[in-house]
Design an enzyme around this catalytic site. Structure first.
Site, PDB file in Angstrom:
ATOM      1  N   GLU A   1       0.890  -1.169   0.000  1.00 39.44           N
ATOM      2  CA  GLU A   1       0.000   0.000   0.000  1.00 39.44           C
ATOM      3  C   GLU A   1       0.918   1.205   0.000  1.00 39.44           C
ATOM      4  OE1 GLU A   1      -3.169  -0.021  -0.298  1.00 39.44           O
ATOM      5  OE2 GLU A   1      -3.690  -2.100   0.161  1.00 39.44           O
TER       6      GLU A   1
ATOM      7  N   CYS B   1      -2.357   9.016   2.392  1.00 38.52           N
ATOM      8  CA  CYS B   1      -2.033   8.549   1.033  1.00 38.52           C
ATOM      9  C   CYS B   1      -3.176   8.859   0.084  1.00 38.52           C
ATOM     10  CB  CYS B   1      -1.760   7.060   1.070  1.00 38.52           C
ATOM     11  SG  CYS B   1      -3.078   6.165   1.863  1.00 38.52           S
TER      12      CYS B   1
HETATM   13  P1  NAD Z   1       8.099   5.367   4.764  1.00 39.77           P
HETATM   14  O1  NAD Z   1       8.115   4.597   3.497  1.00 39.77           O
HETATM   15  O2  NAD Z   1       9.235   6.288   5.033  1.00 39.77           O
HETATM   16  O3  NAD Z   1       8.064   4.368   6.003  1.00 39.77           O
HETATM   17  C1  NAD Z   1       7.080   3.384   6.145  1.00 39.77           C
HETATM   18  C2  NAD Z   1       7.603   2.288   7.027  1.00 39.77           C
HETATM   19  O4  NAD Z   1       8.733   1.675   6.397  1.00 39.77           O
HETATM   20  C3  NAD Z   1       8.084   2.757   8.393  1.00 39.77           C
HETATM   21  O5  NAD Z   1       7.737   1.789   9.344  1.00 39.77           O
HETATM   22  C4  NAD Z   1       9.587   2.814   8.228  1.00 39.77           C
HETATM   23  O6  NAD Z   1      10.295   2.615   9.432  1.00 39.77           O
HETATM   24  C5  NAD Z   1       9.825   1.649   7.295  1.00 39.77           C
HETATM   25  N1  NAD Z   1      11.055   1.754   6.505  1.00 39.77           N
HETATM   26  C6  NAD Z   1      11.643   2.881   6.055  1.00 39.77           C
HETATM   27  N2  NAD Z   1      12.744   2.563   5.337  1.00 39.77           N
HETATM   28  C7  NAD Z   1      12.836   1.215   5.338  1.00 39.77           C
HETATM   29  C8  NAD Z   1      13.745   0.281   4.759  1.00 39.77           C
HETATM   30  N3  NAD Z   1      14.799   0.683   4.034  1.00 39.77           N
HETATM   31  N4  NAD Z   1      13.524  -1.030   4.960  1.00 39.77           N
HETATM   32  C9  NAD Z   1      12.466  -1.436   5.667  1.00 39.77           C
HETATM   33  N5  NAD Z   1      11.574  -0.623   6.240  1.00 39.77           N
HETATM   34  C10 NAD Z   1      11.763   0.698   6.082  1.00 39.77           C
HETATM   35  O7  NAD Z   1       6.698   6.094   4.800  1.00 39.77           O
HETATM   36  P2  NAD Z   1       6.122   7.065   5.907  1.00 39.77           P
HETATM   37  O8  NAD Z   1       6.821   8.381   5.756  1.00 39.77           O
HETATM   38  O9  NAD Z   1       6.126   6.409   7.245  1.00 39.77           O
HETATM   39  O10 NAD Z   1       4.582   7.184   5.457  1.00 39.77           O
HETATM   40  C11 NAD Z   1       4.180   8.017   4.467  1.00 39.77           C
HETATM   41  C12 NAD Z   1       3.991   7.252   3.170  1.00 39.77           C
HETATM   42  O11 NAD Z   1       3.092   6.165   3.374  1.00 39.77           O
HETATM   43  C13 NAD Z   1       3.341   8.102   2.098  1.00 39.77           C
HETATM   44  O12 NAD Z   1       3.969   7.901   0.868  1.00 39.77           O
HETATM   45  C14 NAD Z   1       1.910   7.578   2.055  1.00 39.77           C
HETATM   46  O13 NAD Z   1       1.263   7.787   0.841  1.00 39.77           O
HETATM   47  C15 NAD Z   1       2.107   6.149   2.355  1.00 39.77           C
HETATM   48  N6  NAD Z   1       0.850   5.552   2.840  1.00 39.77           N
HETATM   49  C16 NAD Z   1       0.183   4.708   2.031  1.00 39.77           C
HETATM   50  C17 NAD Z   1      -1.016   4.150   2.441  1.00 39.77           C
HETATM   51  C18 NAD Z   1      -1.783   3.220   1.553  1.00 39.77           C
HETATM   52  O14 NAD Z   1      -2.607   2.497   2.073  1.00 39.77           O
HETATM   53  N7  NAD Z   1      -1.557   3.194   0.261  1.00 39.77           N
HETATM   54  C19 NAD Z   1      -1.517   4.447   3.712  1.00 39.77           C
HETATM   55  C20 NAD Z   1      -0.805   5.324   4.527  1.00 39.77           C
HETATM   56  C21 NAD Z   1       0.394   5.859   4.073  1.00 39.77           C
END
Ligand code: NAD
Length: 485
Positions: free
Chosen positions: A258, A292
């Site tokens: 997602e 998102c």
């Molecule tokens: P992010 O991608 O920075 O982080 C998400 C998660 O991934 C966190 O738990 C983070 O610790 C982990 N993470 C980060 N780097 C990683 C790596 N290299 N390896 C493994 N895990 C890692 O996103 P964010 O800033 O926390 O959230 C915002 C983003 O999430 C936006 O792009 C938003 O659109 C998206 N989002 C999508 C949905 C959906 O359902 N499509 C819902 C909510 C948020």
């Protein structure tokens, strides 16, 4: 803030592994910051690679027993967890506001929405299907059964600290999977509290672990290389999602993604403008724009563009910005300084290229990570703010003249999560809903999420669906059994 000291004193801050709270093997902890003040709320154990291995060992050990549990029993544990979250809804809402920043009224809404995934999947747990058929050759029967995909890893973002977790935990437990949740480093407290609620609801040890960490790449990388892990479900940015997909290739892990969005919000000239402004406020300003599904591009028919823009600016003038736990606040802070700076940079670049600020347009000085609710227009084509996810309270308004033109421009993005449009013409509603290349389309409404509906994107917004009757399939494998006549 002093009013929350007893809540914070009681909130669990250790790792939740194998049915108990424990410190990290590394002995390290990290700070959880209140985004409304920039001050430390508490510290949380920093899960290490050794802790991750421990959580997976425990999940793998109890996986067969959990898979063999009667669906009715799994259903009742989920249902009980839903009841307990609802009984403690104020505590959950306050915690969400403290660690994530959104206004309390919105946190209360998230608790109801997030908890509903537990009730919904309690109901789905007892409806896992399959099918049988006679082989066309007449040479036997085809039996198709569904089996739990097995130990799962969930990686969640900070913007909905409860709902992004329950949207994965609900279907995983209903399907008979054990699950390790790695919550976002900014907002792990809500998930840790939920783990305790599940223990109280009777969930056996090891079925759910919660592993906060500052070392996500190492912790997640270690788990994804381990052959005991069979499923990964990620919610977050498209950039990190791509990395997780690459890593999932190693073991051909069953994956759900997602990811980010760039939602168009279209207002046709036959729309009810007042309704459309209400919808735009919800689709843009709810959660501070940190969703998102947030409207990223407001595309408004040129004949009503000025009227719509003024009405939106008037509504925004009535916004009260401040700490989410203060009375009457309708817009909280952004999650951290990095996010606020990213939003400011997008606006500043657009303005330098010729965009016009209609209201707002700057960060708010003082403690915390606040940004003014903002409307800009006259944004030149090619500006980064039109193609990248803003993730902040900034509405970008662009005009259009024809339906064909606006559908083409709405679809002109690598993302495909949510889209919205307003029209009172039924033919147009049906035509445009089909023409939009997005996984979810809202017609005359600015909020679309519903635990009973499949939530998910296409293109670079993701793979698979969460919620609805589709959501549980992400945690089930299909097995074909060939039977002789
Ligand atoms: P992010 O991608 O920075 O982080 C998400 C998660 O991934 C966190 O738990 C983070 O610790 C982990 N993470 C980060 N780097 C990683 C790596 N290299 N390896 C493994 N895990 C890692 O996103 P964010 O800033 O926390 O959230 C915002 C983003 O999430 C936006 O792009 C938003 O659109 C998206 N989002 C999508 C949905 C959906 O359902 N499509 C819902 C909510 C948020």
């Amino acid at each position: 803030m002093t009013g929350f000291s007893s809540l914070l004193a009681a909130v669990p801050t250790g790792l939740w592994i194998d049915g108990t709270t424990r410190e990290s093997c590394s002995g390290r902890r990290f700070d959880i910051v209140n985004p409304a003040t920039g001050t430390v709320l508490t510290t949380v154990a920093n899960g290490s690679v050794a802790d991750a291995r421990h959580a997976l060992a425990s999940a793998a050990e109890v996986q067969p027993a959990w898979a063999a549990t009667a669906p009715r029993e799994r259903s009742e544990i989920l249902r009980r967890a839903w009841e307990l979250v609802m009984e403690r809804s104020e505590e959950f809402a306050q915690l969400i506001t403290l660690e994530m920043g959104k206004p309390l009224a919105e946190s209360r809404g998230e608790v109801v929405y997030g908890a509903e995934f537990l009730r919904w999947f309690a109901e789905e747990a007892v409806r896992i299907g399959g099918r049988t058929a006679t082989a066309p050759s007449g040479n036997g029967h085809i039996a198709v059964i569904k089996e739990p995909a097995g130990p799962a890893l969930a990686i969640t973002p900070w913007n909905f600290p409860l709902a992004m977790g329950t949207r994965k935990i609900g279907p995983a437990l209903a399907a008979g999977c054990t699950i390790i949740v790695k919550p976002a480093e900014d907002t792990p407290l809500t998930m840790l509290l939920l783990a305790h609620v599940f223990a109280e609801a009777g969930l056996p040890r090891g079925v759910l672990s919660v592993l906060p960490t500052l070392d996500a790449p190492d912790v997640v990388g270690t788990l994804m290389k381990d052959r005991r892990l069979r499923k990964v479900s990620f919610t977050g940015s498209t950039a990190v999602g791509k990395k997780i997909i690459e890593q999932s290739a190693d073991q051909i892990l069953k994956s759900s993604m997602e990811l980010g969005g760039n939602a168009p919000f279209i207002v046709f000239d036959d729309a009810d403008i007042e309704d459309a402004v209400d919808g735009a406020m919800a689709a843009k300003m709810r959660n501070g724009g940190e969703a998102c599904t947030a409207a990223n591009r407001l595309l408004v028919h040129n004949s009503i563009r000025e009227e719509f823009t003024r009405a939106l600016c008037d509504r925004i003038a009535a916004t009260t910005v401040g700490p989410g736990y203060e009375d009457d606040v309708t817009l909280g802070p952004l999650i951290n300084a990095k996010q606020r700076n990213a939003v400011a940079a997008l606006v500043d670049e657009a303005v330098a290229a010729g965009a016009r600020v209609r209201t707002g347009g700057t960060p708010i000085d003082g403690p915390g990570y606040f940004y003014q609710p903002t409307v800009i227009d006259n944004v030149p084509a090619g500006a980064r703010i039109l193609s990248e996810e803003i993730f902040g309270p900034v509405a970008v308004i662009t005009g259009f003249d024809t339906e064909a033109e606006v559908v083409a421009s709405a679809n002109d993005t690598d993302y495909g999560l949510a889209a919205y449009f307003y029209t009172q013409n039924l033919d147009r509603a049906s035509r445009v809903a089909r023409a939009l290349e997005f996984g979810m389309v809202g017609v005359n409404r600015g909020i679309i999420s519903d635990p009973a509906a499949p939530f998910g994107g296409i293109k670079q917004s993701g793979l698979g669906s969460e919620g609805g009757s589709e959501g549980i399939e992400e945690y089930l494998n299909t097995k074909y059994i060939a039977l002789t006549p």
